[in-house]
Design a protein around this motif. Structure first.
Motif: not given
Lengths: 275, 298
Positions: B130-133, B183, B125, B127-128
């Motif tokens: 913080w990964v760029s939109i 998230p 959750i 990781t997802s």
């Protein structure tokens, strides 16, 4: 079958249904990463999943493109400067907010957090109009300032937590032992909150590095990585983006893991200090 | 310094210490205002002033430059804007509902996992999160496109013989937004669920409740305020969404944020854009107050 056995059976059916839904949702969340990373190593000309073969061509096409490199350099310069400004101003303010005793503290804190809470597009429109009126639309320094405003809330929140977690009595001891306020801050408080400050800086950097909407509105001709990505995504589907996306995923994971590790460090430090 | 002087200092400090601890803890800085001042100036000029200027501009007539309410009237009465507003509301509501429907079971399931399992799920959750939109939105083009995995699977299975258009319509935008916003619902909801006293469960069982009854009559009601709060949060975030509708909607599903972009960057109607921003701002702040109210109940 007894009532209890029936109930247990129902519970286990409900339990496995729940587990199925939960795993499916986790998979849904992870799907973008699961898809993009392997595709960035694809040898195919078009976007195909699963990839037919392995190749680094999309990484070569990223690192070989001067415009991507320019965008990357801009992103780093803007990220480093804005997060440094945010860290400096945010930390000093966090000290005042936590240790100070003046009226309107909560109001001020909400004001400092507001850039994080408002939809980016509202902030983008406001910056656009403001910068246009001042005649600094597309100005590099204005862009850095805009990013600093957006990164500040993260610094204020994290540094407030860190300062609050630091035992105030240690500060009082330092002051009663004759340290000046500045000596106390630089030799007692600061060394103890360095890991949190590093984490806050990283968060601020990631926020700036990822920022798209405000950048699209106010950056003028300056490119950043997300801005160029956005422009390309709207126009056409270019597999080079998978390579950048993978680099960005790696970067975000490393930065956030590092920040988490750093803040965990503070807790242990302050914990052991108190005992 | 001589030893004696050192000793004298230490004893003096020992005497000084108790009085220092008696003082109210946050009185160390009599006026913390000095410390806050630099940021106050920065945010005041760099954030508050632009917003105030936007508010002022929303009340200015673009042609004559005089005071007017016409921008607001325009926005409220024009059919084009109404369509976009209604679509934004509909998408935001759908996204928040889906997030609640799939987020709640996941968060609940996580509370029952082992420590390691919880860490693993949280890892996915976060990781997802913080990964760029842009990266996440981009992935959905690949997944949902006509030659994407979903369509090829559907065709291979024989459920459909021609690709189903998931992209460049509300379906694609909704899927992408749920992926980005989930998230925001999961993390606070999971945190709220962990706050619930774990002793309640064995207590309910001892009193004869089944696990279903425990969930319906104890656990769910206790987490309801948190669910409502996260629902409002996701709704607020959906209202201002720009990236996902722009990319996955392909310009065919403009939400309020995309409309603002068009008004600013394509045909310069800054004053109208300012008025719409201010309406969105007031709406966001009002909903944010509701969110805080609900959160305090958890």
């Amino acid at each position: 079958m007894s009532d209890a056995a029936m109930e247990r059976r129902e519970a286990s059916v409900a339990g496995s249904a729940l587990a199925t839904v939960a795993v499916a949702v986790l998979l849904f969340l992870a799907l973008p990463i699961i898809i993009v990373v392997p595709m960035s190593f694809s040898s195919a000309e078009s976007l195909r999943f699963p990839p037919p073969g392995f190749s680094l061509r999309w990484y070569e096409s990223f690192f070989g493109d001067p415009q991507w490199i320019e965008a990357g350099i801009n992103s780093v310069i803007i990220g480093v400067s804005s997060s440094t400004i945010a860290l400096a101003l945010g930390t000093i303010a966090a000290y005042g907010l936590v240790r100070g005793d003046f009226r309107g503290r909560t109001l001020l804190e909400s004001n400092f957090i507001a850039p994080m809470v408002l939809p980016p597009v509202i902030v983008a429109v406001a910056f656009y109009i403001f910068f246009a009126k001042l005649g600094i639309l597309g100005n590099y320094l204005a862009l850095i300032a805009a990013h600093a405003v957006l990164a500040t809330p993260y610094v204020v929140l994290l540094m407030s937590l860190a300062i609050r977690a630091f035992d105030i009595r240690i500060e009082q001891v330092a002051l009663t032992l004759g340290a000046t306020r500045i000596q106390m801050l630089t030799r007692v408080l600061l060394p103890n909150i360095v890991p949190s400050a590093a984490a806050a800086w990283l968060f601020a950097f990631v926020i700036s590095f990822d920022e798209v909407v405000v950048t699209l509105f106010v950056s003028g001709t300056h490119l950043t990585i997300p801005k160029r990505m956005f422009n390309q995504l709207v126009l056409q589907i270019n597999p080079t983006i998978t390579a950048i996306a993978t680099l960005l995923i790696g970067f975000s994971i490393v930065a956030v893991a590092l920040a988490a590790w750093l803040t965990r460090g503070t807790n242990t430090v302050s914990g052991s200090r108190r005992s | 310094m001589t030893l004696d002087a050192e000793a004298a200092r230490l004893t003096a400090d020992k005497r000084a210490l108790p009085s220092a601890t008696i003082r109210r803890p946050h009185r160390v800085v009599a006026s913390g205002l000095v410390w806050v001042l630099p940021l106050l100036v920065f945010i005041g000029v760099g954030f508050n002033l632009p917003l105030l200027m936007t508010a002022a501009w929303s009340l200015v007539d673009q042609v004559s430059g005089g005071f007017t309410l016409a921008n607001y009237v325009d926005f409220a009465t024009s059919k084009i804007y109404l369509t976009v507003v209604l679509r934004t509301g509909r998408v935001a509501l759908t996204v928040s509902l889906i997030c609640a429907l799939v987020g709640y079971p996941l968060a609940y399931w996580m509370t029952g996992l082992s420590r390691r399992g919880q860490m693993f799920a949280l890892g996915i959750i976060v990781t997802s999160f913080w990964v760029s939109i842009l990266v996440r939105t981009y992935a959905w083009i690949v997944v949902l496109g006509n030659a994407g995995i979903v369509n090829r699977t559907l065709q291979a299975v024989g459920l459909t013989d021609k690709p189903i258009p998931f992209l460049y319509n509300e379906v694609g935008v909704t899927i992408g937004m749920v992926n980005v916003l989930l998230p925001f619902m999961l993390l606070p909801l999971y945190a709220a669920m962990l706050q619930i006293d774990p002793r309640l469960r064995p207590m309910a069982y001892t009193l004869g409740a089944s696990s279903g009854q425990f969930f319906r009559r104890i656990f769910f009601p206790l987490t309801l305020p948190a669910l409502a709060a996260t629902f409002v949060l996701v709704f607020i975030l959906s209202l201002g969404f720009y990236i996902t509708p722009a990319i996955l909607g392909g310009g065919k599903v403009p939400l309020i944020a995309n409309m603002l972009d068009i008004l600013i960057n394509q045909f310069p109607r800054w004053n109208l854009a300012a008025a719409i921003s201010i309406v969105l701002l007031v709406l966001t702040l009002a909903l944010y107050a509701v969110y805080q109210l609900l959160r305090r109940k958890t």
